[in-house]
Design a protein around this motif. Structure first.
Motif, PDB file in Angstrom:
ATOM      1  N   THR A 253       0.765  -1.300   0.004  1.00 56.70           N
ATOM      2  CA  THR A 253      -0.026  -0.163  -0.048  1.00 56.70           C
ATOM      3  C   THR A 253       0.645   1.376  -0.141  1.00 56.70           C
ATOM      4  O   THR A 253       1.634   1.372   0.870  1.00 56.70           O
ATOM      5  CB  THR A 253      -0.968  -0.007   1.274  1.00 56.70           C
ATOM      6  OG1 THR A 253      -1.828  -1.155   1.099  1.00 56.70           O
ATOM      7  CG2 THR A 253      -1.900   1.237   1.219  1.00 56.70           C
ATOM      8  N   ILE A 254       0.617   2.393  -0.860  1.00 53.98           N
ATOM      9  CA  ILE A 254       1.377   3.348  -1.229  1.00 53.98           C
ATOM     10  C   ILE A 254       0.260   4.523  -0.870  1.00 53.98           C
ATOM     11  O   ILE A 254      -0.743   4.706  -1.642  1.00 53.98           O
ATOM     12  CB  ILE A 254       2.093   3.705  -2.386  1.00 53.98           C
ATOM     13  CG1 ILE A 254       3.131   2.415  -2.490  1.00 53.98           C
ATOM     14  CG2 ILE A 254       2.636   4.952  -2.619  1.00 53.98           C
ATOM     15  CD1 ILE A 254       3.682   2.188  -4.020  1.00 53.98           C
ATOM     16  N   THR A 255       0.465   5.455   0.073  1.00 54.03           N
ATOM     17  CA  THR A 255      -0.370   6.366   0.374  1.00 54.03           C
ATOM     18  C   THR A 255       0.328   7.893   0.186  1.00 54.03           C
ATOM     19  O   THR A 255       1.656   7.922   0.959  1.00 54.03           O
ATOM     20  CB  THR A 255      -1.003   6.364   1.763  1.00 54.03           C
ATOM     21  OG1 THR A 255      -1.481   5.059   1.925  1.00 54.03           O
ATOM     22  CG2 THR A 255      -1.966   7.388   2.185  1.00 54.03           C
ATOM     23  N   LYS A 256      -0.341   8.920  -0.198  1.00 52.76           N
ATOM     24  CA  LYS A 256       0.134  10.275  -0.383  1.00 52.76           C
ATOM     25  C   LYS A 256       0.087  10.664   1.062  1.00 52.76           C
ATOM     26  O   LYS A 256      -1.041  10.871   1.795  1.00 52.76           O
ATOM     27  CB  LYS A 256      -0.327  11.155  -1.216  1.00 52.76           C
ATOM     28  CG  LYS A 256      -0.091  12.651  -1.384  1.00 52.76           C
ATOM     29  CD  LYS A 256      -0.848  13.371  -2.165  1.00 52.76           C
ATOM     30  CE  LYS A 256      -0.712  13.068  -3.767  1.00 52.76           C
ATOM     31  NZ  LYS A 256      -1.214  14.172  -4.585  1.00 52.76           N
ATOM     32  N   VAL A 257       1.346  11.439   1.735  1.00 49.34           N
ATOM     33  CA  VAL A 257       1.376  12.223   2.949  1.00 49.34           C
ATOM     34  C   VAL A 257       1.323  13.690   2.670  1.00 49.34           C
ATOM     35  O   VAL A 257       0.416  14.219   3.400  1.00 49.34           O
ATOM     36  CB  VAL A 257       2.488  11.718   3.607  1.00 49.34           C
ATOM     37  CG1 VAL A 257       2.489  12.343   5.003  1.00 49.34           C
ATOM     38  CG2 VAL A 257       2.462  10.297   4.015  1.00 49.34           C
ATOM     39  N   MET A 258       1.832  14.049   1.536  1.00 47.23           N
ATOM     40  CA  MET A 258       1.950  15.549   1.331  1.00 47.23           C
ATOM     41  C   MET A 258       2.179  15.775  -0.127  1.00 47.23           C
ATOM     42  O   MET A 258       2.855  15.182  -0.586  1.00 47.23           O
ATOM     43  CB  MET A 258       3.000  16.250   2.233  1.00 47.23           C
ATOM     44  CG  MET A 258       3.273  17.754   1.954  1.00 47.23           C
ATOM     45  SD  MET A 258       4.563  18.478   3.266  1.00 47.23           S
ATOM     46  CE  MET A 258       4.331  20.175   2.811  1.00 47.23           C
ATOM     47  N   GLY A 259       1.313  16.615  -0.574  1.00 51.66           N
ATOM     48  CA  GLY A 259       1.388  16.949  -2.048  1.00 51.66           C
ATOM     49  C   GLY A 259       1.498  18.503  -2.544  1.00 51.66           C
ATOM     50  O   GLY A 259       2.235  19.135  -1.426  1.00 51.66           O
ATOM     51  N   ASN A 260       1.345  18.644  -3.484  1.00 54.09           N
ATOM     52  CA  ASN A 260       1.573  20.031  -4.108  1.00 54.09           C
ATOM     53  C   ASN A 260       2.853  20.873  -3.769  1.00 54.09           C
ATOM     54  O   ASN A 260       3.051  21.717  -3.174  1.00 54.09           O
ATOM     55  CB  ASN A 260       0.635  20.956  -3.346  1.00 54.09           C
ATOM     56  CG  ASN A 260      -0.680  20.915  -3.911  1.00 54.09           C
ATOM     57  OD1 ASN A 260      -1.148  20.392  -4.900  1.00 54.09           O
ATOM     58  ND2 ASN A 260      -1.496  20.686  -2.640  1.00 54.09           N
ATOM     59  N   MET A 261       3.989  20.004  -3.980  1.00 54.66           N
ATOM     60  CA  MET A 261       5.396  20.331  -3.908  1.00 54.66           C
ATOM     61  C   MET A 261       6.071  20.412  -5.272  1.00 54.66           C
ATOM     62  O   MET A 261       5.734  19.719  -6.042  1.00 54.66           O
ATOM     63  CB  MET A 261       5.946  19.225  -2.929  1.00 54.66           C
ATOM     64  CG  MET A 261       5.379  18.822  -1.494  1.00 54.66           C
ATOM     65  SD  MET A 261       6.313  17.908  -0.372  1.00 54.66           S
ATOM     66  CE  MET A 261       7.650  19.020   0.133  1.00 54.66           C
TER      67      MET A 261
END
Length: 307
Positions: free
Chosen positions: A160-168
């Protein structure tokens, strides 16, 4: 060269930060190699990669003998990290757009296994393991005007791969603090240092737990990072020939300068690592199209490193 000459090569607003001078320590090549991903194993070896050449290398610290242990042509390895059981994990940028990946292998380069497949669309630059057996990685994408990169968490089962923080905009280095509840991330194209306060759930940032404790100066910006046993943070500055050092609160307290930087040489400083048993840092750089080759430099660190 004098200390005043070195200070004069630093951006004006950072000249008050104490400086140290790095010394040439080991010559890797006469030619240009984009050295990256320095990693000690605590057993007398230093691992690193050559991004554009595709090689993974091991330097035996006793004999100072360098060996290439693996080769991944056209995959653009960006870093190598050691899991607690000794297995090495290598991050790949792939085509720099969507075919990055993560593999694991033994310390001699054997038994290569895919952890994050290249079909998933990431551009994987760096990773850091957590205490549960999972890891965070940076998705090295975007532009300063189009922040499409982010930080992701791979669960301990690697399914499982989950986004923690985006818009970088081109997130680069990533490392957990000693307690495992704070995540440092460098954002290269926005010249920022991020700190995320994490909850017991590794994919959830605490309320009001995201901050930018430092904004860097100059082109290119912050690259790979590491910590020592006192939670000092070391940030390699790409195309600046230096490393900046921060306390656990994100305050700059020291900078390490490659002396050739005063002549705009050996500027491609990408990565830094700290010996696990002594106060000694190693940083890498190359001279690009110049004639200085590719080197590892050394300097005294504030504290020993961790494995």
């Amino acid at each position: 060269m004098s200390k005043s000459e070195l200070i004069a090569s630093v951006p004006y607003n950072e000249r008050a930060i104490p400086i140290k001078e790095a010394k040439p320590w080991f010559k890797v090549s006469d030619s240009q190699m984009q050295l990256e991903g320095l990693c000690f194993d605590g057993q007398g070896h230093l691992f690193f990669v050559d991004v554009f050449g595709g090689g993974v290398y091991c330097l035996s610290l006793d004999e100072m003998e360098l060996k290439q242990i693996a080769s991944f042509p056209d995959e653009n390895p960006a870093t190598v990290k050691r899991r607690q059981d000794g297995r090495l994990f290598v991050c790949f940028l792939g085509d720099m757009k969507s075919t990055g990946s993560v593999i694991s292998m033994n310390a001699d380069g054997s038994d290569v296994q895919v952890v994050v497949d290249s079909s998933l669309g990431y551009v994987v630059d760096d990773l850091t393991f957590d205490k549960n057996g999972g890891f965070y990685f940076t998705d090295f994408k975007g532009y300063s005007c189009e922040p499409t990169g982010g930080v992701y968490y791979v669960a301990p089962d690697y399914q499982t791969i989950t986004k923690v923080m985006g818009n970088m905009a081109v997130p680069n280095g990533v490392v957990l603090n000693l307690a495992g509840d704070g995540l440092w991330v460098t954002e290269m194209s926005q010249n920022r240092l991020h700190y995320l306060t994490m909850t017991d759930d590794p994919i959830v940032i605490a309320n009001y737990g995201s901050s930018v404790p430092y904004n860097f100066t100059g082109l290119e910006g912050p690259d790979s990072i590491c910590i020592d046993v006192q939670d000092h943070l070391y940030v390699a500055m790409y195309m600046q020939g230096r490393v900046m050092v921060f306390d656990r609160n994100g305050n700059p307290i020291e900078q390490v300068l490659i002396p050739e930087r005063i002549n705009q040489k050996m500027m491609r400083s990408t990565s830094v690592a700290i010996y696990p048993d002594k106060k000694k840092m190693i940083l890498c750089s190359n001279d690009g199209e110049g004639h200085g080759g590719s080197w590892l430099y050394s300097c005294k660190s504030l504290s020993p490193g961790i494995v």
